[in-house]
Design an enzyme around this catalytic site. Structure first.
Site, PDB file in Angstrom:
ATOM      1  N   HIS A   1       0.845  -1.202   0.000  1.00 60.37           N
ATOM      2  CA  HIS A   1       0.000   0.000   0.000  1.00 60.37           C
ATOM      3  C   HIS A   1       0.881   1.253   0.000  1.00 60.37           C
ATOM      4  O   HIS A   1       1.153   1.815  -1.054  1.00 60.37           O
ATOM      5  CB  HIS A   1      -0.925  -0.076   1.217  1.00 60.37           C
ATOM      6  CG  HIS A   1      -2.052   0.905   1.227  1.00 60.37           C
ATOM      7  ND1 HIS A   1      -2.317   1.764   0.203  1.00 60.37           N
ATOM      8  CD2 HIS A   1      -3.012   1.147   2.173  1.00 60.37           C
ATOM      9  CE1 HIS A   1      -3.382   2.498   0.499  1.00 60.37           C
ATOM     10  NE2 HIS A   1      -3.813   2.144   1.696  1.00 60.37           N
TER      11      HIS A   1
ATOM     12  N   HIS B   1      -1.708  -0.718 -11.704  1.00 57.90           N
ATOM     13  CA  HIS B   1      -2.619  -0.356 -10.621  1.00 57.90           C
ATOM     14  C   HIS B   1      -3.850  -1.238 -10.706  1.00 57.90           C
ATOM     15  O   HIS B   1      -4.286  -1.571 -11.800  1.00 57.90           O
ATOM     16  CB  HIS B   1      -3.025   1.127 -10.735  1.00 57.90           C
ATOM     17  CG  HIS B   1      -3.617   1.674  -9.477  1.00 57.90           C
ATOM     18  ND1 HIS B   1      -4.944   1.529  -9.167  1.00 57.90           N
ATOM     19  CD2 HIS B   1      -3.055   2.363  -8.455  1.00 57.90           C
ATOM     20  CE1 HIS B   1      -5.172   2.107  -8.004  1.00 57.90           C
ATOM     21  NE2 HIS B   1      -4.050   2.622  -7.545  1.00 57.90           N
TER      22      HIS B   1
ATOM     23  N   ASP C   1       3.304   6.311  -7.366  1.00 61.20           N
ATOM     24  CA  ASP C   1       4.570   6.078  -6.673  1.00 61.20           C
ATOM     25  C   ASP C   1       5.793   6.160  -7.573  1.00 61.20           C
ATOM     26  O   ASP C   1       6.924   6.113  -7.088  1.00 61.20           O
ATOM     27  CB  ASP C   1       4.550   4.703  -5.994  1.00 61.20           C
ATOM     28  CG  ASP C   1       3.633   4.697  -4.791  1.00 61.20           C
ATOM     29  OD1 ASP C   1       3.607   5.723  -4.095  1.00 61.20           O
ATOM     30  OD2 ASP C   1       2.948   3.693  -4.567  1.00 61.20           O
TER      31      ASP C   1
HETATM   32  N1  CMC Z   1       5.697  -4.928 -13.754  1.00 63.13           N
HETATM   33  C1  CMC Z   1       5.600  -5.963 -14.615  1.00 63.13           C
HETATM   34  N2  CMC Z   1       4.487  -6.655 -14.863  1.00 63.13           N
HETATM   35  C2  CMC Z   1       3.393  -6.294 -14.181  1.00 63.13           C
HETATM   36  C3  CMC Z   1       3.392  -5.221 -13.257  1.00 63.13           C
HETATM   37  C4  CMC Z   1       4.603  -4.531 -13.058  1.00 63.13           C
HETATM   38  N3  CMC Z   1       4.675  -3.497 -12.213  1.00 63.13           N
HETATM   39  N4  CMC Z   1       2.165  -5.063 -12.743  1.00 63.13           N
HETATM   40  C5  CMC Z   1       1.406  -6.026 -13.306  1.00 63.13           C
HETATM   41  N5  CMC Z   1       2.143  -6.756 -14.180  1.00 63.13           N
HETATM   42  C6  CMC Z   1       1.668  -7.840 -15.041  1.00 63.13           C
HETATM   43  C7  CMC Z   1       1.468  -9.114 -14.242  1.00 63.13           C
HETATM   44  O1  CMC Z   1       2.618  -9.908 -14.265  1.00 63.13           O
HETATM   45  C8  CMC Z   1       0.324  -9.750 -15.016  1.00 63.13           C
HETATM   46  O2  CMC Z   1       0.846 -10.299 -16.188  1.00 63.13           O
HETATM   47  P1  CMC Z   1       0.301 -11.714 -16.756  1.00 63.13           P
HETATM   48  O3  CMC Z   1      -1.123 -11.435 -17.135  1.00 63.13           O
HETATM   49  O4  CMC Z   1       1.202 -12.050 -17.883  1.00 63.13           O
HETATM   50  O5  CMC Z   1       0.393 -12.694 -15.606  1.00 63.13           O
HETATM   51  C9  CMC Z   1      -0.552  -8.569 -15.419  1.00 63.13           C
HETATM   52  O6  CMC Z   1       0.375  -7.459 -15.518  1.00 63.13           O
HETATM   53  C10 CMC Z   1      -1.670  -8.227 -14.410  1.00 63.13           C
HETATM   54  O7  CMC Z   1      -1.052  -8.022 -13.126  1.00 63.13           O
HETATM   55  P2  CMC Z   1      -1.760  -8.296 -11.720  1.00 63.13           P
HETATM   56  O8  CMC Z   1      -0.698  -8.566 -10.721  1.00 63.13           O
HETATM   57  O9  CMC Z   1      -2.838  -9.314 -11.892  1.00 63.13           O
HETATM   58  O10 CMC Z   1      -2.464  -6.911 -11.453  1.00 63.13           O
HETATM   59  P3  CMC Z   1      -3.063  -6.419 -10.052  1.00 63.13           P
HETATM   60  O11 CMC Z   1      -4.169  -5.497 -10.371  1.00 63.13           O
HETATM   61  O12 CMC Z   1      -3.372  -7.564  -9.149  1.00 63.13           O
HETATM   62  O13 CMC Z   1      -1.830  -5.655  -9.390  1.00 63.13           O
HETATM   63  C11 CMC Z   1      -0.381  -3.942  -8.647  1.00 63.13           C
HETATM   64  C12 CMC Z   1      -1.749  -4.276  -9.261  1.00 63.13           C
HETATM   65  C13 CMC Z   1      -0.310  -2.442  -8.386  1.00 63.13           C
HETATM   66  C14 CMC Z   1      -0.197  -4.692  -7.308  1.00 63.13           C
HETATM   67  C15 CMC Z   1       0.731  -4.379  -9.654  1.00 63.13           C
HETATM   68  O14 CMC Z   1       0.572  -3.681 -10.876  1.00 63.13           O
HETATM   69  C16 CMC Z   1       2.124  -4.177  -9.089  1.00 63.13           C
HETATM   70  O15 CMC Z   1       2.638  -5.054  -8.400  1.00 63.13           O
HETATM   71  N6  CMC Z   1       2.784  -2.996  -9.395  1.00 63.13           N
HETATM   72  C17 CMC Z   1       4.069  -2.692  -8.847  1.00 63.13           C
HETATM   73  C18 CMC Z   1       3.923  -2.192  -7.401  1.00 63.13           C
HETATM   74  C19 CMC Z   1       3.392  -0.774  -7.329  1.00 63.13           C
HETATM   75  O16 CMC Z   1       3.847   0.097  -8.045  1.00 63.13           O
HETATM   76  N7  CMC Z   1       2.414  -0.544  -6.419  1.00 63.13           N
HETATM   77  C20 CMC Z   1       1.846   0.785  -6.214  1.00 63.13           C
HETATM   78  C21 CMC Z   1       0.373   0.853  -6.460  1.00 63.13           C
HETATM   79  S1  CMC Z   1      -0.225   2.555  -6.462  1.00 63.13           S
HETATM   80  C22 CMC Z   1      -0.179   3.042  -4.763  1.00 63.13           C
HETATM   81  C23 CMC Z   1      -1.432   2.806  -4.004  1.00 63.13           C
HETATM   82  O17 CMC Z   1      -2.493   3.227  -4.481  1.00 63.13           O
HETATM   83  O18 CMC Z   1      -1.362   2.228  -2.875  1.00 63.13           O
END
Ligand code: CMC
Length: 452
Positions: A292, A331, A387
């Site tokens: 978060h 996101h 971020d």
């Molecule tokens: N780098 C590379 N690949 C990614 C990333 C990333 N940052 N984010 C998602 N993907 C890929 C993931 O591997 C998946 O690919 P595939 O379909 O081939 O398996 C696809 O994109 C969907 O990802 P997901 O993990 O199912 O997406 P989610 O909605 O569950 O996750 C997230 C959202 C923010 C946790 C994720 O994008 C992430 O880990 N980002 C990096 C951490 C980050 O920057 N977090 C800050 C969020 S904003 C602050 C807040 O509001 O708190």
């Protein structure tokens, strides 16, 4: 509370068909057939939503508990009705009380935005002046808070200190328990917003081994925060207006983000009618987690690891091979550019004019450029989030990484309080109490220890 009408033995499919064929207005209902009993039910749809409790009427026998909905992590469940923050992740829209975040970041101040979030309207000049006066004259904390903070280890994480100190405020203001009194809620609201930067700056000074700096009520909200952080021997601290403004913008951007993890925590804890300091301490706990409030720290570590622009292609290759994540990208809700990221990027340039260019910015800009043109990121709708650039600004302001989530907490405080107040005033809300699907053993006889 409406309940579904039980329309036994009705042929749902043909009913829907007939509706369409006759050209009547479509009904705002959902027809469901329970194949266990053959019964059909008509459930009202309001605001594109069905009420989970309406499903309770769907049962196989009179003594059946009724159908539940299962939604771990609340992926598709609205927990409240709210008129504070509007978020459209597909189109990258964020609005506070209907005002676009871009306009607020351009024209407003954090204190004005806090007023807007809490009271629902932008203040008049007189209301803003009264609000500013109330906040700036409540920035001091009881002297015992200093002793309380002094009890933490020299290397205590400032977020843990902020969490503890916020919870401790409830013991300094026992009147805060009277949450059903609107005037009392106003008093605690002012205390919370005014004292949060003081607690945060004191936590920072504790880690630095430096004496605490008392608030300077001549300064703006952000200017005073910089004063409490960085004042040394000068008689009067004069914040650089560009840093002051950039900080204000960061607080505005972090002020609210509807039902995120920490806000849901504040609402859930507050639903027990505990005082708001205890509820917000819980929100700080939720924000503390790396999924978060901690991602900006991860971005910084990633940029340091990449070290040079020449290393970016190899890094991106590793991300695409699933070896690591491009931190600060992606996101859960935004599937287009996070509007906050665009504003922060511009603010970063202003900050670097004062602090000198952060060499990591060049890596970040190049990384963003490459990622936005790459099929892997385009296909998955991965764009920079809030971020991606905020950590670079904080670092340029000489903040240690551990302070990053603390900065987030200061800004988010107004949103937490606005959401807490809305929850308290919402007649439909009750104590938060999810259901479960029990998967364990049942009705076993106790076995004496010598027989196990
Ligand atoms: N780098 C590379 N690949 C990614 C990333 C990333 N940052 N984010 C998602 N993907 C890929 C993931 O591997 C998946 O690919 P595939 O379909 O081939 O398996 C696809 O994109 C969907 O990802 P997901 O993990 O199912 O997406 P989610 O909605 O569950 O996750 C997230 C959202 C923010 C946790 C994720 O994008 C992430 O880990 N980002 C990096 C951490 C980050 O920057 N977090 C800050 C969020 S904003 C602050 C807040 O509001 O708190």
């Amino acid at each position: 509370m409406s309940s579904p009408s039980d329309i036994e033995d009705r042929d749902t499919a043909s009913a829907t068909e007939a509706n369409g064929a006759s050209g009547e207005h479509p009904k705002e209902t959902l027809s469901v057939t329970d194949n266990r009993t053959g019964r059909s039910y008509e459930i009202p749809i309001t605001d594109g939503t069905v009420r989970a409790l309406d499903f309770r009427a769907i049962r196989v026998a009179e003594d059946d508990f009724g159908l539940m909905t299962y939604d771990p992590a609340f992926m598709n469940t609205a927990s409240c009705r709210s008129s504070i923050t509007y978020l459209d992740g597909t189109n990258g829209v964020l609005e506070y009380r209907g005002y676009p975040i871009e306009q607020l970041a351009d024209h407003s101040t954090y204190l004005e935005v806090a007023y807007l979030l809490i009271h629902g309207e932008l203040p008049t000049a007189t209301q803003l002046e009264t609000w500013r006066h109330e906040i700036t004259t409540h920035t001091f904390v009881h002297e015992n808070i200093k002793e309380f903070l002094g009890g933490f280890r020299h290397n205590a994480h400032p977020m843990g200190m902020l969490l503890g100190a916020t919870a401790a405020l409830s013991t300094f203001y026992p009147d805060a328990n009277d949450i059903d009194d609107a005037e009392n809620r106003d008093i605690q609201t002012i205390r919370m917003i005014s004292k949060m930067p003081t607690l945060a700056a004191f936590a920072y000074r504790h880690a630095q081994g430096q004496p605490y700096v008392y608030p300077d009520n001549d300064l703006t909200y952000s200017g005073n925060f910089l004063n409490m952080m960085y004042k040394m021997t000068e008689l009067k601290y004069e914040p650089d207006p560009r840093l002051e403004r950039a900080l204000d913008i960061l607080f505005i951007l972090h002020a609210d983000h509807e039902q995120n993890c920490s806000t849901s925590a504040v609402r859930s804890i507050g639903s027990s009618k505990v005082d708001p300091y205890s509820a917000i301490a819980g929100g700080i706990g939720a924000l503390y987690g790396p999924l978060h409030g901690g991602a900006n720290e991860a971005v910084l570590r990633m940029l340091r690891k990449i070290e040079h622009r020449d290393n970016i292609p190899a890094f991106v290759k590793g991300v695409k091979a699933g070896e690591e994540r491009l931190m600060g990208f992606g996101h859960r809700v935004y599937k287009n550019y996070d509007p906050r990221a665009r504003i922060i990027k511009a603010a970063a340039e202003d900050v670097f004019e004062v602090t000198g260019r952060n060499p990591l910015l060049d890596i970040a800009v190049e990384l963003e450029h490459i990622a936005l043109e790459d099929e892997y990121f385009i296909e998955r709708k991965l764009y920079p989030n809030v971020d991606f650039y905020s950590g670079l600004i904080y670092q340029a302001m000489r903040l240690p990484v551990a302070m990053f989530p603390v900065m987030f907490a200061i800004g988010r405080t107004s949103g937490w309080i606005a959401q807490w107040r809305e929850m308290v005033e919402d007649a439909e809300q009750k104590i938060s109490r999810p259901r479960q699907i029990y998967t364990g053993e049942r009705s076993r006889d106790y076995v004496p220890i010598d027989q196990r």
